[in-house]
Write an enzyme that holds these catalytic residues in place. Structure first.
Site, PDB file in Angstrom:
ATOM      1  N   ARG A 215       0.854  -1.188   0.000  1.00 27.91           N
ATOM      2  CA  ARG A 215       0.000   0.000   0.000  1.00 27.91           C
ATOM      3  C   ARG A 215       0.895   1.245   0.000  1.00 27.91           C
ATOM      4  O   ARG A 215       1.952   1.263   0.649  1.00 27.91           O
ATOM      5  CB  ARG A 215      -0.888   0.038   1.253  1.00 27.91           C
ATOM      6  CG  ARG A 215      -2.032  -0.944   1.239  1.00 27.91           C
ATOM      7  CD  ARG A 215      -3.093  -0.593   0.186  1.00 27.91           C
ATOM      8  NE  ARG A 215      -4.212  -1.517   0.202  1.00 27.91           N
ATOM      9  CZ  ARG A 215      -4.362  -2.545  -0.628  1.00 27.91           C
ATOM     10  NH1 ARG A 215      -3.448  -2.809  -1.550  1.00 27.91           N
ATOM     11  NH2 ARG A 215      -5.431  -3.315  -0.558  1.00 27.91           N
ATOM     12  N   HIS A 263      -0.809   0.054  -9.845  1.00 27.47           N
ATOM     13  CA  HIS A 263      -1.476  -0.878  -8.909  1.00 27.47           C
ATOM     14  C   HIS A 263      -1.932  -2.133  -9.672  1.00 27.47           C
ATOM     15  O   HIS A 263      -3.119  -2.484  -9.678  1.00 27.47           O
ATOM     16  CB  HIS A 263      -2.661  -0.224  -8.187  1.00 27.47           C
ATOM     17  CG  HIS A 263      -3.033  -0.931  -6.912  1.00 27.47           C
ATOM     18  ND1 HIS A 263      -3.443  -0.272  -5.768  1.00 27.47           N
ATOM     19  CD2 HIS A 263      -3.040  -2.250  -6.591  1.00 27.47           C
ATOM     20  CE1 HIS A 263      -3.708  -1.159  -4.817  1.00 27.47           C
ATOM     21  NE2 HIS A 263      -3.464  -2.376  -5.299  1.00 27.47           N
TER      22      HIS A 263
HETATM   23  C1  GLV Z   1      -4.911  -5.283  -4.031  1.00 29.04           C
HETATM   24  O1  GLV Z   1      -4.178  -4.402  -3.720  1.00 29.04           O
HETATM   25  C2  GLV Z   1      -5.709  -6.029  -3.099  1.00 29.04           C
HETATM   26  O2  GLV Z   1      -5.650  -5.737  -1.901  1.00 29.04           O
HETATM   27  O3  GLV Z   1      -6.427  -6.943  -3.527  1.00 29.04           O
END
Ligand code: GLV
Length: 300
Positions: A215, A263
């Protein structure tokens, strides 16, 4: 079975999930947020991916909140989340495999200098650098959950010298002192927020690199930029950010020492994740034990 499907999906993504879930739970009737608001007492379970805050309150028959995300930090930050309803996070084998691949790609690229070769191509510069062996590269994986273990396994299989750390295990600074590459795969909790700060970077040996696949809030951006600017850190591979999408003006985008991913290190795969969600929904409604329950006090 009446199930709320709620998330910050685009229309295509919602349709993809709906199809994958309907294929494995044909008996379910799926409601969106508006449907659940008009018929709150029929909703028995919720399948969620970053649902709008407040969308899970006022559902008196709700028996399970099944996340489609592995990390539940945003879900748990919703203060209206009903207290007595169990929350399960997603453990998707395809997602674990993808995370292993991304971690391995980052380690290979850092070890072999492929990010520098990409830069040299942009400059039409033909220049070879020294080649180390994999067993000469010490990698530290932070986190021993599903993702951390998958990453450590993939990297170790390629011959790298891998050590793993968990927050309640041995002290971190001595391990950082030996790591040439540190990969963060910790859950985001009040204890781990901002862990990758100036002190963390200073504890790594000069020339080390950092990979953040967990994160954005684990990293203090200004401290990372300072550690790169001083030359103490060699490179950072970042998949996650404080603000996503990463704003166009953010210095990470154009920094030669930073590789940015959107991401995308490991996406939940609807084909396998739907099966995992189905098993949990059926268990919850039958009063059976549910897998991968989240501890709200621990935060994952
Ligand atoms: C992605 O970051 C998730 O937490 O699935």
């Amino acid at each position: 079975m009446n199930v709320l499907l709620s998330g910050d999906f685009g229309a295509d993504e919602r349709a993809r999930w709906q199809r994958a879930l309907a294929a494995v739970i044909p008996e379910a009737r799926w409601l969106d947020e508006a449907g659940a608001r008009t018929q709150p007492d029929v909703v028995q379970a919720a399948v969620v991916a970053n649902p709008p805050p407040g969308s899970l309150q006022g559902l008196p028959r709700l028996r399970l909140i099944q996340s489609l995300w592995a990390g539940v930090d945003r879900l748990l930050a919703d203060t209206t989340l009903p207290a007595g309803v169990p929350v399960a996070r997603m453990v998707d084998p395809a997602m674990n495999a993808a995370m292993g691949e991304t971690a391995l790609w980052a380690v290979l690229s850092l070890h072999r200098g492929f990010f520098e070769y990409a830069q040299r191509q942009r400059e039409a510069r033909w220049q070879v650098h020294a080649q180390r062996r994999a067993d000469e590269v010490r990698v530290l994986v932070l986190g021993q959950g599903q993702m951390g273990r998958a990453a450590a396994r993939c990297i170790a299989q390629q011959g790298y010298a891998v050590t793993s750390w968990r927050r309640d295990g041995t002290p971190l600074p001595p391990l950082l002192g030996r790591a040439q590459i540190a990969i963060n795969l910790l859950p985001l909790t009040p204890d781990t927020r901002g862990l990758l700060d100036a002190a963390f970077f200073a504890a790594l040996p000069p020339g080390a690199s950092v990979v953040n696949l967990a994160r954005g809030a684990h990293v203090v951006d200004a401290d990372l930029l300072a550690a790169l600017a001083s030359g103490h850190l060699h490179h950072a591979v970042l998949d996650v950010f404080h603000t996503e999408p990463l704003p166009p003006e953010h210095p990470f985008w154009r920094h030669p020492g930073v590789t940015v991913l959107p991401h995308a290190a490991a996406l939940t795969d609807p084909r396998s994740a739907a099966t995992v969600a189905a098993a949990n929904l059926r268990a919850a409604l039958a009063g059976q034990p549910v897998a991968h329950l989240v501890s709200r006090s621990v935060g994952y």
